[in-house]
Design a protein around this motif. Structure first.
Motif, PDB file in Angstrom:
ATOM      1  N   HIS A 183      71.935  75.729   6.511  1.00 53.00           N
ATOM      2  CA  HIS A 183      72.599  75.226   5.307  1.00 53.00           C
ATOM      3  C   HIS A 183      73.456  76.349   4.745  1.00 53.00           C
ATOM      4  N   VAL A 184      74.748  76.082   4.631  1.00 57.05           N
ATOM      5  CA  VAL A 184      75.687  77.080   4.135  1.00 57.05           C
ATOM      6  C   VAL A 184      76.148  76.673   2.743  1.00 57.05           C
ATOM      7  N   ALA A 185      76.284  77.661   1.869  1.00 60.93           N
ATOM      8  CA  ALA A 185      76.692  77.391   0.486  1.00 60.93           C
ATOM      9  C   ALA A 185      77.672  78.459   0.034  1.00 60.93           C
ATOM     10  N   GLU A 186      78.580  78.078  -0.866  1.00 59.38           N
ATOM     11  CA  GLU A 186      79.518  79.040  -1.442  1.00 59.38           C
ATOM     12  C   GLU A 186      78.826  79.853  -2.532  1.00 59.38           C
ATOM     13  N   ARG A 187      79.160  81.124  -2.578  1.00 60.12           N
ATOM     14  CA  ARG A 187      78.595  82.009  -3.596  1.00 60.12           C
ATOM     15  C   ARG A 187      79.518  82.080  -4.803  1.00 60.12           C
ATOM     16  N   ARG A 188      78.908  82.265  -5.958  1.00 62.31           N
ATOM     17  CA  ARG A 188      79.731  82.525  -7.128  1.00 62.31           C
ATOM     18  C   ARG A 188      80.477  83.839  -6.937  1.00 62.31           C
ATOM     19  N   GLY A 189      81.742  83.807  -7.215  1.00 60.29           N
ATOM     20  CA  GLY A 189      82.536  85.005  -7.026  1.00 60.29           C
ATOM     21  C   GLY A 189      83.154  85.099  -5.644  1.00 60.29           C
ATOM     22  N   GLY A 190      82.865  84.101  -4.783  1.00 62.07           N
ATOM     23  CA  GLY A 190      83.483  84.090  -3.461  1.00 62.07           C
ATOM     24  C   GLY A 190      82.505  84.378  -2.344  1.00 62.07           C
ATOM     25  N   GLY A 191      82.844  83.948  -1.149  1.00 62.83           N
ATOM     26  CA  GLY A 191      81.998  84.162   0.007  1.00 62.83           C
ATOM     27  C   GLY A 191      80.971  83.050   0.182  1.00 62.83           C
ATOM     28  N   TYR A 192      80.136  83.209   1.209  1.00 64.32           N
ATOM     29  CA  TYR A 192      79.170  82.182   1.564  1.00 64.32           C
ATOM     30  C   TYR A 192      77.806  82.812   1.833  1.00 64.32           C
ATOM     31  N   THR A 193      76.768  81.995   1.659  1.00 63.21           N
ATOM     32  CA  THR A 193      75.429  82.341   2.121  1.00 63.21           C
ATOM     33  C   THR A 193      74.999  81.291   3.135  1.00 63.21           C
ATOM     34  N   VAL A 194      74.091  81.683   4.034  1.00 64.23           N
ATOM     35  CA  VAL A 194      73.591  80.733   5.026  1.00 64.23           C
ATOM     36  C   VAL A 194      72.081  80.875   5.140  1.00 64.23           C
ATOM     37  N   GLN A 195      71.400  79.725   5.085  1.00 61.23           N
ATOM     38  CA  GLN A 195      69.946  79.667   5.196  1.00 61.23           C
ATOM     39  C   GLN A 195      69.575  78.934   6.488  1.00 61.23           C
ATOM     40  N   PRO A 196      68.990  79.636   7.472  1.00 61.62           N
ATOM     41  CA  PRO A 196      68.539  78.938   8.683  1.00 61.62           C
ATOM     42  C   PRO A 196      67.488  77.894   8.311  1.00 61.62           C
ATOM     43  N   LEU A 197      67.531  76.740   8.971  1.00 54.34           N
ATOM     44  CA  LEU A 197      66.570  75.685   8.694  1.00 54.34           C
ATOM     45  C   LEU A 197      65.374  75.814   9.622  1.00 54.34           C
ATOM     46  N   ALA A 198      64.228  75.399   9.144  1.00 53.16           N
ATOM     47  CA  ALA A 198      62.979  75.569   9.890  1.00 53.16           C
ATOM     48  C   ALA A 198      63.022  74.810  11.211  1.00 53.16           C
ATOM     49  N   GLY A 199      62.379  75.387  12.221  1.00 50.84           N
ATOM     50  CA  GLY A 199      62.228  74.701  13.494  1.00 50.84           C
ATOM     51  C   GLY A 199      63.224  75.078  14.561  1.00 50.84           C
ATOM     52  N   GLY A 200      64.313  75.762  14.187  1.00 49.92           N
ATOM     53  CA  GLY A 200      65.275  76.177  15.201  1.00 49.92           C
ATOM     54  C   GLY A 200      66.148  75.030  15.683  1.00 49.92           C
ATOM     55  N   PRO A 201      66.862  75.225  16.785  1.00 54.76           N
ATOM     56  CA  PRO A 201      67.882  74.264  17.211  1.00 54.76           C
ATOM     57  C   PRO A 201      67.337  72.983  17.826  1.00 54.76           C
ATOM     58  N   PHE A 202      66.051  72.925  18.145  1.00 53.02           N
ATOM     59  CA  PHE A 202      65.541  71.739  18.808  1.00 53.02           C
ATOM     60  C   PHE A 202      65.075  70.660  17.834  1.00 53.02           C
ATOM     61  N   THR A 203      65.019  70.933  16.548  1.00 51.72           N
ATOM     62  CA  THR A 203      64.479  69.968  15.603  1.00 51.72           C
ATOM     63  C   THR A 203      65.563  69.007  15.126  1.00 51.72           C
ATOM     64  N   LEU A 204      65.322  67.717  15.338  1.00 51.75           N
ATOM     65  CA  LEU A 204      66.297  66.715  14.898  1.00 51.75           C
ATOM     66  C   LEU A 204      66.382  66.665  13.378  1.00 51.75           C
ATOM     67  N   SER A 205      65.257  66.878  12.698  1.00 48.69           N
ATOM     68  CA  SER A 205      65.290  66.854  11.238  1.00 48.69           C
ATOM     69  C   SER A 205      66.158  67.987  10.709  1.00 48.69           C
ATOM     70  N   GLY A 206      66.111  69.148  11.355  1.00 47.06           N
ATOM     71  CA  GLY A 206      66.966  70.255  10.944  1.00 47.06           C
ATOM     72  C   GLY A 206      68.431  69.952  11.170  1.00 47.06           C
ATOM     73  N   LEU A 207      68.757  69.345  12.309  1.00 47.52           N
ATOM     74  CA  LEU A 207      70.141  68.986  12.588  1.00 47.52           C
ATOM     75  C   LEU A 207      70.647  67.944  11.596  1.00 47.52           C
ATOM     76  N   ALA A 208      69.767  67.023  11.206  1.00 50.72           N
ATOM     77  CA  ALA A 208      70.178  65.991  10.254  1.00 50.72           C
ATOM     78  C   ALA A 208      70.457  66.580   8.881  1.00 50.72           C
ATOM     79  N   GLU A 209      69.736  67.627   8.517  1.00 47.96           N
ATOM     80  CA  GLU A 209      69.886  68.250   7.205  1.00 47.96           C
ATOM     81  C   GLU A 209      71.013  69.272   7.161  1.00 47.96           C
ATOM     82  N   ALA A 210      71.380  69.812   8.316  1.00 46.29           N
ATOM     83  CA  ALA A 210      72.314  70.945   8.368  1.00 46.29           C
ATOM     84  C   ALA A 210      73.721  70.537   7.962  1.00 46.29           C
ATOM     85  N   ASN A 211      74.413  71.451   7.290  1.00 48.37           N
ATOM     86  CA  ASN A 211      75.851  71.302   7.077  1.00 48.37           C
ATOM     87  C   ASN A 211      76.621  72.406   7.794  1.00 48.37           C
ATOM     88  N   GLY A 212      75.919  73.171   8.626  1.00 48.27           N
ATOM     89  CA  GLY A 212      76.544  74.221   9.420  1.00 48.27           C
ATOM     90  C   GLY A 212      75.661  74.597  10.589  1.00 48.27           C
TER      91      GLY A 212
END
Length: 437
Positions: free
Chosen positions: A382-411
């Motif tokens: 999940h990627v989000a814009e930071r106040r003041g510019g730039g981005y942060t990214v939070q890896p979602l639980a389960g890694g690349p094989f989890t369908l629930s993570g892929l469904a929730e991801a925006n990046g």
């Protein structure tokens, strides 16, 4: 030799992802252009530049409902029988009275001319009388019919749209490679364009293979797996702008698979298969499509690519028309990642779109993650814009094989082949997905 050294040695035998993508995409060409009616052009990519044949607006017109007048008649009027104090706008606090000599609507076509001391009642979009250089809004008047009292004088040119003011004839409206949006359709129509030359949307056929597959609407049981891939990839192809057709499930039967693919070449610009890309005894797609016949290599080449998840990918052509085919792994997470990495760029290239890859940003990693050595990993995040510019990214639980993570991801967090650990606070690459959230 240590386990790490063994992993590095194995990774060195894999094809780097960038090299593999380059070799595949170089074999593809954009589809031949079509001349389409404007109503059918939305969602396609222009095959050539589009120039405005006519100006917009096509004639001088009123931009608001009101009274079309000569500015010199309202900028400094004298006290008359209808004098009232004006709240603002007219020098000396005077109101102005003008004779209303006619009404003009958007369908009016006869040319008319203003004389000193007169005005026309006009609707937004109506052609302006000759000599008019201002439109006084209705709410700034007493809304008279035979004569009108004007309490506030707008600036010269207010409420007026001159011919060609926005788009003169000959303006370059859009370059080849531009996506035809609803707003661009409006621009084309406004300047007199009824047809445009575009690249057609690719027709993409999706086939899921495997004896174990059953259709949706039931739960998986031992020996049975619900066909997730053909439904998900049909949606993914449609999101990428393709005309997507789900064929459904094909059993691991050599003749059935050959016949199905041959039939689909008649209506496909690209075929996507899932399942059977590995080297196990049940991987029928690889065995059939890579088989050498008569001393010649099979129509599809399967490669071990430095990609995680899903290292086994296939690409080639099938049928007399040599329709491109992309072969993705059967594991749903790997199939969706493989689509993003390989099939989606192929669709974009066939459609003539530029760029073919999704946009990416550099983002501040919020959590330490590890990655397989020698593989380029694509991890839901999940990627989000930071106040003041730039981005942060939070890896979602389960890694690349989890369908629930892929469904929730925006990046998709991208970790390169040389990255085994990315520390929290480091800067990483993230592919931005088209998600409305």
């Amino acid at each position: 030799m240590t386990a790490t050294a063994d992993a590095e040695a194995a990774a060195n035998e894999l094809t780097p992802l960038a090299d593999y993508l380059g070799s595949v995409l170089r074999r593809l060409r954009a589809l031949p252009p079509l001349d389409l009616d404007l109503t059918q052009a939305y969602g396609n990519v222009l095959a050539e530049d589009v120039v405005a044949p006519h100006a917009y607006p096509a004639f001088d017109q009123a931009a608001v409902d009101g009274y079309a007048a000569r500015w010199e008649d309202i900028s400094g009027g004298s006290r008359g029988p209808g004098y009232v104090p004006a709240p603002s706008g007219i020098p000396g606090g005077r109101s102005i009275r003008l004779n209303v000599v006619g009404d003009l609507g958007a369908a009016s076509w006869r040319p008319v001319r203003l004389t000193p001391g007169s005005c026309f009642s006009v609707a937004a979009g109506a052609p302006l009388p000759v000599g008019a250089d201002v439109v006084v809004p209705v709410e700034w008047t007493d809304q008279g019919m035979a004569a009108v009292e004007i309490f506030r004088a707008p600036k010269r040119g207010y409420g007026v749209r001159r011919a060609g003011e926005e788009l003169p004839a000959g303006t370059l409206l859009a370059r080849a490679g531009t996506y035809v949006s609803p707003a661009l359709v409006a621009v084309f129509a406004a300047t007199g364009i009824g047809h445009v030359v575009v690249r057609p949307s690719p027709r993409v056929v999706i086939v899921a293979t495997g004896d174990e597959l059953v259709d949706v609407g039931r739960g998986s049981q031992p020996g049975q797996v619900v066909d997730t891939n053909s439904h998900a990839l049909t949606a993914a192809a449609a999101e990428a702008g393709a005309l997507a057709y789900r064929v459904g499930i094909c059993d691991d039967d050599p003749e059935a698979l050959r016949g199905l693919l041959e039939d689909q070449t008649l209506r496909a610009d690209l075929i996507i298969t899932t399942g059977g890309t590995g080297t196990g005894p049940g991987d029928m797609v690889r065995r059939i499509l890579s088989r050498r016949e008569g001393g010649r290599a099979g129509p599809v080449t399967f490669s071990e690519v430095a990609l995680y998840p899903g290292t086994a990918l296939g690409f080639g052509t099938v049928g007399a028309e040599e329709v491109p085919v992309v072969c993705l792994p059967g594991e749903p997470g790997a199939a969706l990642i493989g689509f993003e990495v390989l099939a989606r760029p192929a669709i974009q290239l066939l459609a003539g779109a530029e760029p073919v890859f999704r946009p990416s940003v550099r983002a501040h990693l919020l959590e330490t993650v590890s990655s397989p050595v020698g593989l380029r990993e694509f991890r839901p995040a999940h990627v989000a814009e930071r106040r003041g510019g730039g981005y942060t990214v939070q890896p979602l639980a389960g890694g690349p094989f989890t369908l629930s993570g892929l469904a929730e991801a925006n990046g998709l967090l991208v970790l390169g082949e040389r990255v085994t650990t990315a520390a929290a606070g480091s800067t990483v690459d993230v592919l931005l997905l088209d998600r409305r959230r």
